[in-house]
Every structure is written in C-alpha cells, then in structure tokens.
Design an enzyme around this catalytic site. Structure first.
Site, short mmCIF file in Angstrom:
data_model
loop_
_atom_site.label_atom_id
_atom_site.label_comp_id
_atom_site.label_asym_id
_atom_site.label_seq_id
_atom_site.Cartn_x
_atom_site.Cartn_y
_atom_site.Cartn_z
N GLU A 59 47.47 14.66 22.72
CA GLU A 59 47.37 13.48 21.86
C GLU A 59 48.77 13.13 21.40
OE1 GLU A 59 45.04 13.93 18.23
OE2 GLU A 59 44.96 11.74 18.02
N CYS A 270 41.97 11.42 17.41
CA CYS A 270 41.71 10.18 16.67
C CYS A 270 42.48 8.99 17.23
CB CYS A 270 42.06 10.38 15.20
SG CYS A 270 40.90 11.48 14.38
N GLU A 401 34.72 12.81 18.19
CA GLU A 401 34.21 13.33 16.92
C GLU A 401 33.79 12.22 15.96
OE1 GLU A 401 37.58 15.88 15.41
OE2 GLU A 401 37.93 14.22 14.03
O1 AHR Z 1 43.97 17.36 16.62
C1 AHR Z 1 44.30 16.56 15.55
C2 AHR Z 1 43.15 15.69 15.11
O2 AHR Z 1 42.10 16.47 14.67
C3 AHR Z 1 42.54 14.82 16.16
O3 AHR Z 1 43.20 13.63 16.35
C4 AHR Z 1 41.17 14.58 15.65
O4 AHR Z 1 40.26 14.32 16.69
C5 AHR Z 1 40.86 15.79 14.84
O5 AHR Z 1 40.36 15.49 13.62
#
Ligand code: AHR
Length: 673
Positions: A59, A270, A401
């Site tokens: 990410e 996210c 999530e």
């Molecule tokens: O891994 C960091 C964050 O944790 C991610 O973006 C999210 O999916 C989770 O809450």
C-alpha cells in the site's frame, strides 16, 4: 539423486526401446517424465495446503510508492501538489526558483493548454535576461531546482535518466543546462539540450555522475531568453529493478523479490477504497503514459503520482514470480473518510446506483486488461504499454475491510455477480471488516457464505498475546465454506517478541493451509520521518534499508513454503502455549521444512520425527532467528536481530532445543530413490 535415477532407468529401458522401436527423443521424453515424477513425490499422510499461502501487502502508506519503491527522484514532478494533500502544499511546492549569474525572469503555474486533462498544471518560465555581468564566471540562466524526496541520492559512476516535457511559447528554441548539484552547489553530473517545438514534446538526456551525494538537487536552467512551458520533470537512476523504465528502486525491489512471495496485494489497504468517493483508487487512471495519469491525494496525507500504477505493479509481480492480487473498491469509500474514525467511522459513502453499471464495467475491464488478448479493447492498452501477452490474473479482491452496510452489500453483490458471470475462472475475494470478530466480521462472512464467495479477506492488528492465545483460531473453521485470505495482520510492534508471536501464528496458518489460502503482513514499507503507521515490515530512507525482526519471520516463512502439511512430525508439551511448530513438504523439490517457535523466556525441547519421509540427506540447513525479546532493529543499529544460517544434522528422530524467543526453520533434503 535424480541423475542416478535417470541413468539407471535409461539402462533398464534400453531393451524396451529396441523392442518398441522408440526414438532417442522418445526415450528422453520418457526419462524426463520419470525424473519429474521422482521429484514430485511427497510422503504419505500429508494434507494438501494452499500453494499461495504467504505473500506481500503493498500500500502507498508511509511514502511506500512515491519517495519509496517507485524510483522517481523528483518530487512534485508535474506541479500537481495541492493543499488538500497538506495545508502548505501547492503546485510550486518542492520547487525553488533559481536565476544565477544576475539573470532574471518570472515563473507561473498555468492550466490553459496542458499535455493532458488528467495532468492540468504546468510551469511557465518567462526569461527576460540571461546575465553575463562583468567578471561573473559561474553558471547563468533562469530555472528551477528540486531536491527530491528529502534529497536526491547520486552515486559516482552511475547514470541518471533525465526527461521533461516542454513547449516553446516564444518563437525561438530554448537551450537548457541540466545538472545535479550537491549542497555546496558543486556539479556532480550535467547535460545540455535545446527545445525544437511549439507543441508539447518530451526531451531526454542521460547524466553521468562524477561524484556522489546523499542530498543532491536537480537544477534545470534555461540559458536562452524566451518563454516556454514545462511539465513532468523527471529523473530516474538508470539502474532500476530489472532495468525497467519508469521502474522501481533497485535495492528495495530486490529485497522484496528475495522474500519469494507467492502474491502481491495492491493498492491497499484504505488507499483502495479512498477518503470519500472522489478519492477511490480507480485503476484506469493509473495506466498508460505517465503524463496522462491522474495524480490524487493519498488517503495517508500526501500526493500519489500513480507513476507506480497498475502496469508497473503487474510487471513487478511477473518479474519476481508472484501472483497479482488487485483489490478494487466495492463502490463504497472508507468508513473512516474525513477522519470519522474519531467518531466511530460514519464516513462510508456509496456510489449512486445509476453509476454502478459503469463501475462494474470498470472492474470487468481490469480483468480484460490483465488477461484479454492483445486485440481486445483493454488488452490492447496492456500491449501498447509493452506487454502483449496476458498477465494471467487469477485473483480479484472486492472491498477492503469495509463497514458492512446495506449499501455495501448491494454494491458488492452487483460486482460479485457480474465478475462471476463473465469470468468464472477468476477467484473473487470478499471482505469481512477491519477486526477479527464483531459486527462487520459476522456480516461480511454471512454475505460471503450466502453468495459462496470463494475467499474472504480478514484483517486484524493485535497485541502479541492475542496471537499466542489464538493459535487454534483456524482449526475451528468450516472446511466446506469460503477460504480465508488473512490480508492484513501484525502484532503491534517491531520488537523480536512481536515477530516471534507472528511466527507462532504463521505455523497455525500452515497447519490450516487447507482453509487459509493466503496471508500477508501489513503494512510493508515505511520511510523514515514520513511514517503514518508505526508498526511496519521494512523501514527505509533514501540510502538505507532496515529490515525488522517481523520482516525476517515473513521471509523465513515465504522462502520455505510447502504444499503438503504433516501433523505429528514435531512433538512438544501441548499445554505450553508459548510453543508452536509446523512441518510442510514442497512437492517440487521434495524438501521437508520444519518450523519451530518458542515464544517463551527459556529454551525448550522439541522432538522431530522425520521417519515418514524416507532417506534423508544428513546435511540439512537451519536458519535461526533469536535474541532478546525487547530488541528491535533501528537505523542506528540495523543488525541487532538477524537470522543466522548453519548446518543441521538431519536424522529420522532428532531432539531439538529451541532457544528462548526463537524461530528455527530447518530445510531437509530427501534422497530420491
Ligand atoms: O495497513 C494499514 C491500514 O490498516 C490499511 O490501509 C487498512 O486497510 C487497515 O486499517
């Protein structure tokens, strides 16, 4: 040994060959098949487990992409930074106006005729005077200076690829002097070129560094009077991972490749579902020429260029032999949009239903882009980017999530049904909220069970004690329902005790590898001084890479995966909850891999019984990660916790003493009959 197998078999088959009039080629084929079969043998009694168990989560958080894995060295290269990213940012951010030699002119950011509507801002330089005042012997010109992401790292003897788009606004060619300079203004590399067009045109030159610096700047100086526009001012080291253009930082990418992940998730997290609907990650904005990609605010509070977009991600997966696992938003934004996590996460917004046809089509188009023939609409775009053959996408995640609301459910069903109908060969991964239990978890699984979603993404970040007291979690999962993708997990911390708790838990993922299909630690990368999430797998700055103990645990598991799990190979005091172990066999090599974890403060004995595996090669290899429970690696002391490899004497029955706070991985070769 396989060679022996081949020659013995060859003699045995000599007569048969004559009898059946087999050709030499036929014999070779037969022998090849025989030797493959020999390699493919595993011991009896193993349980088939996932072949995609341990992979990576990527990410763009903590400057993981721009300023991190993406090798671009210029920050705000296309003048798109803006105050929604950080209050003080604007298109001029990270650019300094320079006019050495008593020169003068003006700069302005404009938008009237951009290279592409996705990239609306560009810089205009209006040079009134190039100074050559009396006795002045230094550089002259009017231009811009950029110090990259906290300084540009330049190495003597290395080449750097500079490029920029320019458009003459006055009726004359403009000459440029490009240089890389250290903090004293000394030139480390330089190049010259002149513009030749009143249309946007890309100019490029290679700079050779004659000296090194960890904090250099790029200086772009116009040395002719006139007016012109500039955009996408870019500098890449020539040495990127696999020498890809628009590529990845060599050292970081190699480190990930060396982990041997089975898959890579992308783009989040996210970041995938975004901070409000307008911020959802839309894959189509991230492919094609970089000057046509759409930059946007990163949910983690900075800018994302999308330079490391879907194409670069798929290419990286292919380059390192990992399966791509793109996660697309379920047409709802993050429930924490606008910072609403502070008031209980009420920020989820759903795409209006009348936009869903178009959105669902976007999802289907991704699959065509990845897997379609080069003459299909989207496959042609992949081919145009330099990859005519399909990428063989197998997995698609829908949702990250998310809060499981009726709005989510309605949209998830629409996307799920459409993908399943058009691409039944794709394995769809659903989502079960941000916690290991609770309302979203229950509702997410309920929907998945109703729809028969093949795999469900679970996320949880917990204390190490939680992991140690939940070592039986997946033993209880139904075997006739959806499988699990543990898409994000970590124990809160980067000390050895955290890593060892994760290791203990990972042995249970192997044990349950028939129901847990995939797992990825999160987040993966974190840049020093630019970190939004404190517990991460790899810390780095522009020069150094600091692997955490958690990284080593991940690497030890990823590099030692098997496809059959064996119970009862390792025995220990079952009441001792600080002990865990697993044994797998890799059917490709026949290697047996034993992993033993001691999360306690004292050394403990374990018994290994390998008698089911046939004749063992006595010289095995052991990798041991151990140390003080509260120790972490840091920029000051990067090697406090590192694994150590040694020889291990393999025997059918061995007693092993697992050191306190340790993970031991033993890889044993089997003598092939
Ligand atoms: O891994 C960091 C964050 O944790 C991610 O973006 C999210 O999916 C989770 O809450």
């Amino acid at each position: 040994m396989p060679i022996l197998t081949i020659s013995t078999s060859a003699i045995k088959f000599q007569n048969k060959m004559k009898k059946h009039n087999l050709s030499i080629l036929g014999l070779f084929t037969l022998v090849f098949c025989l030797s493959t079969v020999t390699y493919g043998q595993t011991a009896k009694g193993g349980k088939k487990i996932s072949t995609d168990l341990f992979g990576l989560f990527f990410e763009d958080i903590n400057y993981a992409a721009d300023g991190g894995l993406y090798a671009e060295l210029v920050q705000n290269r296309s003048f798109e930074y803006n105050p929604t990213e950080q209050g003080s940012w604007n298109p001029y951010s990270f650019w300094q106006y320079v006019a050495p030699g008593y020169s003068y002119g003006r700069i302005s950011v404009e938008t009237s005729a951009p290279i592409h509507p996705n990239n609306p801002h560009y810089m205009v330089l209006d040079i009134e005077h190039i100074g050559h005042e009396a006795n002045y012997s230094g550089e002259t010109g009017v231009g811009l200076k950029n110090s990259g992401f906290d300084g540009i790292v330049i190495r003597k003897g290395e080449k750097y690829n500079f490029s920029m788009f320019a458009r003459q606004l006055s009726n004359n060619s403009i000459s440029f002097a490009i240089s890389l300079q250290n903090t004293k203004g000394e030139v480390l590399a330089s190049g010259l070129f002149s513009t030749s067009s009143n249309e946007w045109k890309k100019y490029a030159t290679t700079l050779m560094a004659t000296a090194s610096s960890d904090s250099a700047s790029l200086v772009v100086l116009a040395t002719t009077e006139g007016k012109f526009a500039l955009d996408i001012i870019s500098l890449f080291p020539e040495k990127t991972f696999k020498n890809r253009s628009n590529g990845l930082r060599q050292d970081l990418a190699q480190m990930l490749a060396d982990m041997n992940p089975k898959f890579i998730r992308f783009p989040g997290g996210c970041l995938a579902h975004g901070d409000g609907l307008g911020n959802m990650y839309r894959w189509k904005n991230t492919i094609g020429p970089v000057e046509e990609r759409k930059e946007q605010r990163n949910i983690w509070g900075y800018n994302q260029t999308a330079g490391l977009g879907y194409f670069e991600y798929f290419q990286f997966c292919e380059d390192i032999g990992a399966k791509p696992l793109p996660v697309l938003p379920a047409a709802v934004s993050c429930q924490n949009s606008g910072g609403t996590w502070r008031i209980g996460g009420t920020g989820q917004r759903a795409l209006p239903i009348n936009q869903m046809d178009e959105y669902v089509q976007d999802v289907l188009d991704l699959i065509e882009w990845a897997n379609g023939p080069a003459n299909s609409t989207w496959g042609a775009k992949r081919a145009a980017a330099g990859h005519p053959t399909p990428f063989n996408l197998q997995y698609v995640g829908i949702g990250n999530e998310d809060k499981i609301t009726p709005e989510f459910e309605e949209r998830f069903r629409m996307i799920f049904n459409a993908v399943k109908a058009k691409y039944p060969e794709i394995t769809i991964i659903g989502t079960a909220g941000p916690f290991h239990s609770g309302d979203d978890f229950e509702k997410g699984w309920k929907i998945a069970n109703e729809l028969k979603v093949p795999v469900v993404d679970e996320h949880y970040y917990c204390q190490p004690e939680w992991f140690l007291s939940n070592l039986k979690r997946y033993d209880a999962y139904k075997r006739n329902a959806g499988q699990v993708y543990l898409g994000e997990y970590a124990s809160w911390g980067n000390k050895l005790r955290n890593a060892i708790a994760e290791a203990a838990y990972m042995t249970t993922l192997e044990r349950n590898g028939d129901v847990v299909r995939m797992a990825s630690y999160a987040p993966m990368l974190a840049k020093k001084n630019f970190t939004q999430w404190t517990t991460d797998m790899i810390f780095f700055d522009n020069v150094n890479i600091i692997p955490t103990p958690n990284f080593y645990v991940q690497k030890m598991f990823m590099s030692n995966q098997g496809d059959y799990f064996f119970n009862k190979v390792i025995s220990f005091d079952a009441k001792d909850t600080t002990l865990a172990a697993s044994c797998v066999q890799d059917s490709k090599t026949g290697d047996v891999i034993v992993k033993m974890v001691n999360a306690g403060n004292q050394a403990k004995k374990m018994k290994i019984n390998l008698s089911a595996f046939g004749e063992l090669v006595p010289k095995a290899e052991m990798t041991l990660l151990t140390g003080n429970a509260d120790t972490a690696n840091s920029f000051e002391s990067p090697k406090k916790i590192v694994p150590v490899t040694s020889d291990f004497k393999a025997a059918p029955k061995v007693e092993y003493t697992a050191p306190a706070m340790s993970l031991s991985v033993i890889r044993i070769k089997i003598k092939h009959q």
